[in-house]
Design a protein around this motif. Structure first.
Motif, short mmCIF file in Angstrom:
data_model
loop_
_atom_site.label_atom_id
_atom_site.label_comp_id
_atom_site.label_asym_id
_atom_site.label_seq_id
_atom_site.Cartn_x
_atom_site.Cartn_y
_atom_site.Cartn_z
N GLU A 103 0.79 -1.23 0.00
CA GLU A 103 0.00 0.00 0.00
C GLU A 103 0.83 1.29 0.00
O GLU A 103 0.45 2.25 -0.66
CB GLU A 103 -0.96 0.01 1.20
N ILE A 104 1.88 1.33 0.79
CA ILE A 104 2.71 2.54 0.88
C ILE A 104 4.18 2.14 0.95
O ILE A 104 4.85 2.29 1.98
CB ILE A 104 2.31 3.44 2.09
N GLU A 116 7.05 3.98 2.66
CA GLU A 116 7.12 4.01 4.13
C GLU A 116 7.64 2.69 4.71
O GLU A 116 7.67 2.52 5.93
CB GLU A 116 5.74 4.31 4.73
N LEU A 164 0.49 5.08 12.11
CA LEU A 164 0.96 5.35 10.75
C LEU A 164 -0.17 5.10 9.75
O LEU A 164 -0.43 5.95 8.87
CB LEU A 164 2.17 4.48 10.41
N LEU A 165 -0.85 3.98 9.90
CA LEU A 165 -1.94 3.67 8.98
C LEU A 165 -3.08 4.67 9.10
O LEU A 165 -3.67 5.06 8.09
CB LEU A 165 -2.46 2.25 9.24
N GLU A 224 -2.23 7.74 7.25
CA GLU A 224 -2.27 7.51 5.80
C GLU A 224 -3.69 7.20 5.30
O GLU A 224 -3.88 6.98 4.11
CB GLU A 224 -1.33 6.36 5.42
N LEU A 252 -5.40 4.45 6.00
CA LEU A 252 -5.41 3.05 5.61
C LEU A 252 -5.80 2.09 6.73
O LEU A 252 -5.71 0.88 6.55
CB LEU A 252 -4.03 2.65 5.08
#
Length: 139
Positions: free
Chosen positions: A81-82, A85, A105-106, A109, A111
């Motif tokens: 997904e990222i 990162e 973090l998610l 973002e 997510l």
């Protein structure tokens, strides 16, 4: 081969995985399909068979780490997904509180919900494979 309800197995799996791998346990009776719960940190009112941990009639429900559904799954999700990162996310798992920081973090973002769906799907697939390996039929 004995049958077991997928929802009941999920609940047992989540209980086992809710703490470190030596904290909570669940066992499936291969004769009846009944699930017995045990914890080293909380008092459960459920009666368990005396031979629960020593008889081959009972199979322990795996912890998520036994099925590679911990850090490696989280990093697979990040890579998918990222990917920019990935190194940062990997560094989070080198310290205490990694999963909390991973979810932060998610969240940042956008997510987090996608992660929960990804994790649930991966868990279901891993549990299905585990059941096949252990001659357990899911209903």
């Amino acid at each position: 081969m004995h049958s077991i309800n997928l929802d009941e197995l999920r609940n047992a799996f989540e209980f086992v995985s809710s703490g470190p791998s030596s904290q909570n346990y669940a066992y499936i009776c291969m004769d009846t399909g009944a699930i017995y719960w045990k914890s080293n940190v909380m008092d459960l009112e459920e009666e368990t068979p005396a031979d629960l941990e020593i008889s081959d009639r009972y199979i322990p429900v795996p912890h998520k780490n036994d099925l590679q559904l911990g850090q490696s799954l989280a990093l697979s999700f990040i890579d998918q997904e990222i990917p920019h990162e990935y190194n940062f996310a990997a560094s989070l798992f080198r310290k205490r509180g990694a999963y909390r920081r991973f979810k932060e973090l998610l969240q940042a973002e956008g997510l987090l919900e996608k992660w929960f769906a990804f994790e649930a799907n991966a868990s279901d697939m891993a549990l299905q494979d585990w059941c096949k390996e252990n001659n357990i039929e899911l209903i």
